[in-house]
Design a protein around this motif. Structure first.
Motif, PDB file in Angstrom:
ATOM      1  N   UNK A  54       0.819  -1.206   0.000  1.00 46.83           N
ATOM      2  CA  UNK A  54       0.000   0.000   0.000  1.00 46.83           C
ATOM      3  C   UNK A  54       0.858   1.263   0.000  1.00 46.83           C
ATOM      4  N   UNK A  55       0.246   2.368  -0.455  1.00 46.27           N
ATOM      5  CA  UNK A  55       0.923   3.661  -0.377  1.00 46.27           C
ATOM      6  C   UNK A  55      -0.105   4.730  -0.029  1.00 46.27           C
ATOM      7  N   UNK A  56       0.378   5.844   0.493  1.00 45.62           N
ATOM      8  CA  UNK A  56      -0.504   6.977   0.755  1.00 45.62           C
ATOM      9  C   UNK A  56       0.324   8.253   0.808  1.00 45.62           C
ATOM     10  N   UNK A  57      -0.064   9.276   0.041  1.00 46.02           N
ATOM     11  CA  UNK A  57       0.600  10.564   0.138  1.00 46.02           C
ATOM     12  C   UNK A  57      -0.269  11.483   0.986  1.00 46.02           C
ATOM     13  N   UNK A  58       0.302  11.956   2.080  1.00 43.78           N
ATOM     14  CA  UNK A  58      -0.473  12.760   3.033  1.00 43.78           C
ATOM     15  C   UNK A  58      -0.781  14.153   2.527  1.00 43.78           C
ATOM     16  N   UNK A  59      -0.040  14.598   1.537  1.00 39.05           N
ATOM     17  CA  UNK A  59      -0.304  15.939   1.017  1.00 39.05           C
ATOM     18  C   UNK A  59      -1.274  15.853  -0.177  1.00 39.05           C
ATOM     19  N   UNK A  60      -0.995  14.894  -1.063  1.00 38.09           N
ATOM     20  CA  UNK A  60      -1.863  14.735  -2.240  1.00 38.09           C
ATOM     21  C   UNK A  60      -3.186  14.069  -1.860  1.00 38.09           C
ATOM     22  N   UNK A  61      -3.191  13.342  -0.754  1.00 39.86           N
ATOM     23  CA  UNK A  61      -4.392  12.617  -0.357  1.00 39.86           C
ATOM     24  C   UNK A  61      -4.717  11.453  -1.273  1.00 39.86           C
ATOM     25  N   UNK A  62      -3.679  10.907  -1.892  1.00 41.51           N
ATOM     26  CA  UNK A  62      -3.885   9.789  -2.816  1.00 41.51           C
ATOM     27  C   UNK A  62      -3.251   8.527  -2.235  1.00 41.51           C
ATOM     28  N   UNK A  66       0.219  -1.208  -5.092  1.00 34.56           N
ATOM     29  CA  UNK A  66       1.450  -1.025  -5.868  1.00 34.56           C
ATOM     30  C   UNK A  66       1.151  -0.624  -7.311  1.00 34.56           C
ATOM     31  N   UNK A  67       0.183  -1.306  -7.907  1.00 30.46           N
ATOM     32  CA  UNK A  67      -0.185  -1.020  -9.294  1.00 30.46           C
ATOM     33  C   UNK A  67      -0.686   0.419  -9.433  1.00 30.46           C
ATOM     34  N   UNK A  68      -1.525   0.817  -8.479  1.00 28.46           N
ATOM     35  CA  UNK A  68      -2.069   2.180  -8.513  1.00 28.46           C
ATOM     36  C   UNK A  68      -0.985   3.229  -8.310  1.00 28.46           C
ATOM     37  N   UNK A  69       0.023   2.895  -7.505  1.00 27.12           N
ATOM     38  CA  UNK A  69       1.132   3.832  -7.293  1.00 27.12           C
ATOM     39  C   UNK A  69       1.874   4.076  -8.608  1.00 27.12           C
ATOM     40  N   UNK A  70       2.158   2.976  -9.285  1.00 24.42           N
ATOM     41  CA  UNK A  70       2.873   3.085 -10.560  1.00 24.42           C
ATOM     42  C   UNK A  70       2.050   3.897 -11.564  1.00 24.42           C
ATOM     43  N   UNK A  71       0.757   3.604 -11.613  1.00 25.49           N
ATOM     44  CA  UNK A  71      -0.144   4.290 -12.543  1.00 25.49           C
ATOM     45  C   UNK A  71      -0.195   5.784 -12.225  1.00 25.49           C
ATOM     46  N   UNK A  72      -0.364   6.076 -10.948  1.00 28.86           N
ATOM     47  CA  UNK A  72      -0.488   7.472 -10.510  1.00 28.86           C
ATOM     48  C   UNK A  72       0.749   8.291 -10.876  1.00 28.86           C
ATOM     49  N   UNK A  73       1.927   7.755 -10.540  1.00 32.60           N
ATOM     50  CA  UNK A  73       3.158   8.514 -10.770  1.00 32.60           C
ATOM     51  C   UNK A  73       3.513   8.631 -12.249  1.00 32.60           C
TER      52      UNK A  73
END
Ligand SMILES: [Zn+2]
Length: 370
Positions: A54-62, A66-73
């Motif tokens: 899992x991942x979470x960016x506290x500033x972006x709120x996203x 793992x797959x979603x992290x790659x897609x997002x970035x």
């Protein structure tokens, strides 16, 4: 052959993304968020849990997996991201790209490497292979004693290779083949005359040796216990007709996000490179199998990084440099090789009370010296 839907794991995605890891909090990594952290300061906003995927960016709120992290970035939808990652995993893209690249000259110290599988295949096999292995308590203790944490050892995929039971080994190979993997040409594996695949067991644990792209090129083995004949070996089956020998692969560890890396340290040994990078908050290290070899390869890696000015490339040599003529000679040779390629290097000296740079860093971290 059966093809399963590929499981996109965080460690692989992290290898592709090469985020700047600031800190580790238990199972979590704190990294700079490429979307919102413009300034490099104390702590990033992006938190990643390698085991929970899992991942979470506290500033972006996203947040997400793992797959979603790659897609997002990468500004992709998850379908595109999946396709891209699987392609990376299968090496399709890289295999094409690699053709145009010059072949490095290797310092081969083992037999039979002409059937060596491409790095994409080795990477794929080793990743799945390591997932099927465990780390023994004795080996775990060894790693913790050198200053690493459980989180880091898991993240680095250090695993024990002392599987004495042939049936268990064959079972592991069967699982790999069922996943659609090809063991032919992958150092360490070999085939029995009845066609069964097997691998060479070792009294120790392995250190995945990664290239600049984060792909596992080979496995270095740290022998634990009776180290007659050296502490380090390659996971290799080059002395068996159906096997493959390892080459002296060079190991790259640390951050090299284009804007952020400024320097690189070259050191002897993949494990030492991992430990020193860890103890220096993710500084970039290149581990060479021995101070006397793989000079051509290390120069190639540094060239790709584009580092060449004084203060950008350091070579760290054990302090027996002062007593051993051959160490000094090896250093002079590597220095000349770099200079011939227009790269300036410095030898990094450190506290003479410690033989290895890792011992010194550990003592420093523990507050035992300055
Ligand atoms: Zn962010």
């Amino acid at each position: 052959m059966k093809h399963e839907l590929v499981d996109i794991r965080m460690d692989f995605v992290l290898n592709l993304l090469r985020l700047h890891v600031v800190k580790q909090h238990g199972n979590e990594l704190n990294t700079y968020c490429p979307k919102c952290d413009n300034k490099i300061k104390g702590e990033g906003h992006l938190y990643i849990n390698v085991y929970k995927n899992t991942f979470y960016c506290h500033k972006c709120g996203v947040g997400g997996n793992a797959l979603q992290l790659y897609a997002w970035l990468n500004n992709l939808d998850t379908k595109e991201a999946y396709r891209e990652i699987v392609q990376e995993l299968k090496g399709a893209k890289r295999a094409r790209k690699a053709v145009a690249e010059p072949t490095a000259t290797y310092n081969v110290n083992v037999v039979k490497t002409e059937n060596l599988a491409p790095v994409e295949q080795r990477d794929l096999v080793y990743r799945e292979f390591l997932n099927l292995l465990d780390l023994d308590d004795e080996h775990r203790e060894h790693l913790l004693g050198r200053g690493l944490t459980d989180t880091f050892t898991k993240f680095k995929m250090y695993k024990s290779l002392n599987i004495k039971d042939e049936k268990s080994r064959k079972e592991i190979c069967k699982k790999l083949i069922e996943k659609g993997l090809t063991l032919e040409g992958v150092p360490g594996f070999f085939r029995h005359s009845n066609g069964d695949w097997d691998f060479i067991p070792y009294n120790g644990f392995c250190i995945p040796v990664r290239d600049l792209e984060g792909r596992i090129q080979g496995l270095q083995v740290r022998i634990v216990g009776d180290t007659n004949g050296g502490k380090y070996r390659w996971f290799s089956s080059g002395n068996i007709p159906t096997g493959t020998g390892a080459k002296n692969f060079v190991h790259v560890v640390g951050t090299f996000n284009e804007e952020r890396y400024k320097r690189v340290f070259i050191i002897e040994g993949a494990l030492k490179a991992d430990i020193c990078s860890y103890l220096m908050d993710g500084e970039m290290f290149i581990g060479i199998p021995g101070i006397a070899n793989s000079h051509d390869q290390v120069v190639e890696v540094v060239k790709k990084l584009g580092l060449k000015y004084e203060g950008e490339v350091y070579v760290v040599v054990d302090n027996d440099y002062y007593d051993k003529k051959e160490v000094k000679n090896s250093f002079e040779r590597i220095k000349k090789k770099f200079n011939d390629n227009g790269i300036s290097i410095l030898r990094l000296g450190f506290n003479l009370n410690y033989k290895g740079f890792d011992d010194y860093l550990l003592a420093k971290v523990r507050g035992e010296c300055v």
